[in-house]
Scaffold this motif. Structure first.
Motif, short mmCIF file in Angstrom:
data_model
loop_
_atom_site.label_atom_id
_atom_site.label_comp_id
_atom_site.label_asym_id
_atom_site.label_seq_id
_atom_site.Cartn_x
_atom_site.Cartn_y
_atom_site.Cartn_z
N HIS A 197 -5.64 5.69 -34.21
CA HIS A 197 -4.97 6.17 -33.01
C HIS A 197 -4.42 4.97 -32.23
O HIS A 197 -5.10 3.94 -32.13
CB HIS A 197 -5.94 6.96 -32.11
N PRO A 198 -3.21 5.09 -31.69
CA PRO A 198 -2.67 3.98 -30.90
C PRO A 198 -3.47 3.76 -29.63
O PRO A 198 -4.07 4.70 -29.08
CB PRO A 198 -1.24 4.43 -30.60
N ASP A 199 -3.49 2.54 -29.16
CA ASP A 199 -4.23 2.17 -27.95
C ASP A 199 -3.35 2.44 -26.72
O ASP A 199 -2.72 1.54 -26.18
CB ASP A 199 -4.62 0.68 -28.03
N ILE A 200 -3.36 3.70 -26.29
CA ILE A 200 -2.50 4.09 -25.17
C ILE A 200 -2.99 3.46 -23.87
O ILE A 200 -2.18 3.00 -23.04
CB ILE A 200 -2.42 5.62 -25.04
N ASP A 201 -4.30 3.42 -23.67
CA ASP A 201 -4.83 2.80 -22.44
C ASP A 201 -4.45 1.32 -22.39
O ASP A 201 -4.10 0.79 -21.33
CB ASP A 201 -6.35 2.96 -22.39
N GLY A 202 -4.54 0.65 -23.53
CA GLY A 202 -4.15 -0.75 -23.60
C GLY A 202 -2.65 -0.93 -23.35
O GLY A 202 -2.23 -1.92 -22.74
N MET A 203 -1.86 0.02 -23.80
CA MET A 203 -0.42 -0.01 -23.56
C MET A 203 -0.13 0.08 -22.06
O MET A 203 0.69 -0.68 -21.53
CB MET A 203 0.26 1.17 -24.29
#
Length: 290
Positions: A197-203
Motif C-alpha cells: 500500500h502506498p504511504d499516503i500519510d508520509g505523502m
C-alpha cells in the motif's frame, strides 16, 4: 448577468490506496488529489424555460460525449435547477481538452464547473459546502473537483482535507489510445489481498514539508495492479518517462493516463519528444501543478 465562463481543471492522484470494499459495493479509499494545468472550458448562458420548467441545452465539441442525461454536465445542471427552483433555461457549451476516460476526472471536473457556473449565473448563493453536499449525488470525485487544489481524500472520496500544495515542478502527461472502464478496474481489484500500500500519510507529511523528493518517493497507485495487467502499455509509458528524467511516474486514477514529475520544464520537454517519437500515447501534454 447573462453569461459565465469557467475552467474545469483535470486532476491526478499523487497517491491512491484502496482500503476495503464496503457492504454497499463502494470502495473506501485514501488518496492525495492534485489539480493540474489541463482544463476544459464551459460557457453558461441564460436561456428560455419551457412551460414554466427549466430548459437545459448542452453543446459539446467532441463526438465521444453525449449531450443529454448521459453527460454529468447535464445531470449536474438539472439537479441544481430542480433543487433551487430555477425557472429560466440555460445553454451550456463545452470545449473539451481533458482526455476522455483517462483517470483524470474530466467528467467530474466539468460537473464541478456547472456548480460554480450556475451559482454565479443565477445568483444562487451556494457555499462551497452546499455545492459539495449536492455534488456527491453526481459522483464521488465531484466534491473534490468543486474545491480543487491539493487534498487528502477519504471515505468514497467525499471526505476531503486540504493539504499543502507541492513545490513547483513540470509534469509530462500521456494518455495511450485506449479507454479504461473505472467500473471494470474496481470490480477486478481485490483490496483484501493487496500486499503493498502506498504511504499516503508520509505523502501528506512530505507535502507539508515542501519536499518534492519525499513526494515522488512515495507515489503509488494500487489500481495499477489491475490496469497494467490488462494494458501493459501503461508500464511502458512509465518506464519511458523515468528513463527520460522523471523523478517518478504513476498512473492516474483507474488509468490509462500516466504522469511523470520533472524538476525542470526543459527536461519534461525532452521527454515529451521521446514519448511522441515512440507513438505509445495519443495525447501528450507538458503542464504543471495548479
Amino acid at each position: 448577468m447573462n453569461q459565465v465562463t469557467r475552467k474545469a481543471y483535470a486532476k491526478i492522484n499523487l497517491g491512491l490506496d484502496v482500503l476495503r470494499r464496503r457492504p454497499d459495493g463502494y470502495h473506501e479509499v485514501k488518496m492525495v488529489m492534485q489539480t493540474v494545468g489541463i482544463f476544459d472550458t464551459l460557457t453558461f448562458r441564460k436561456g428560455q424555460g419551457k412551460e414554466g420548467l427549466p430548459d437545459i441545452s448542452l453543446s459539446v465539441d467532441s463526438k465521444e460525449l453525449p449531450c443529454d442525461k448521459g453527460n454529468l454536465i447535464y445531470r449536474a445542471a438539472e439537479l441544481i435547477m430542480e433543487t433551487y427552483g430555477v425557472k429560466e433555461g440555460v445553454d451550456i457549451t463545452l470545449k473539451k481538452n481533458i482526455p476522455i476516460a483517462a483517470g483524470m476526472a474530466g467528467g467530474s471536473s466539468d460537473a464541478a464547473a456547472v456548480f460554480h457556473g450556475l451559482n454565479k449565473l443565477f445568483g444562487l448563493s451556494m457555499s462551497l459546502q452546499d455545492m459539495q453536499k449536492l455534488g456527491v449525488k453526481i459522483g464521488a470525485d465531484v466534491p473534490y473537483c468543486i474545491m480543487g487544489g491539493t487534498a487528502l481524500s477519504e471515505g468514497i472520496g467525499e471526505i476531503l482535507t486540504p493539504v499543502a500544495a507541492p513545490p513547483s515542478a513540470s509534469l509530462l502527461i500521456a494518455k495511450p489510445d485506449i479507454n479504461v472502464s473505472t467500473k471494470f478496474v474496481y470490480e477486478n481489484l481485490h483490496a483484501d489481498t493487496l500486499k503493498e500500500h502506498p504511504d499516503i500519510d508520509g505523502m501528506v507529511k512530505a507535502l507539508q514539508e515542501g519536499s518534492l523528493e519525499g513526494i515522488t518517493g512515495r507515489m503509488g497507485n494500487v489500481l495499477e495492479t489491475v490496469t497494467i495487467k490488462k494494458y501493459p502499455v501503461i508500464r511502458q509509458i512509465k518506464d519511458i518517462m523515468i528513463a527520460n528524467g522523471a523523478e517518478n511516474a504513476l498512473m492516474s486514477g483507474s488509468g490509462p493516463t500516466v504522469f511523470g514529475i520533472y524538476t525542470g520544464k526543459e527536461r519534461a520537454g525532452e521527454a515529451y519528444k521521446a514519448m511522441e517519437k515512440l507513438g505509445l500515447a495519443r495525447q501528450i501534454y507538458v503542464t504543471e501543478f495548479v
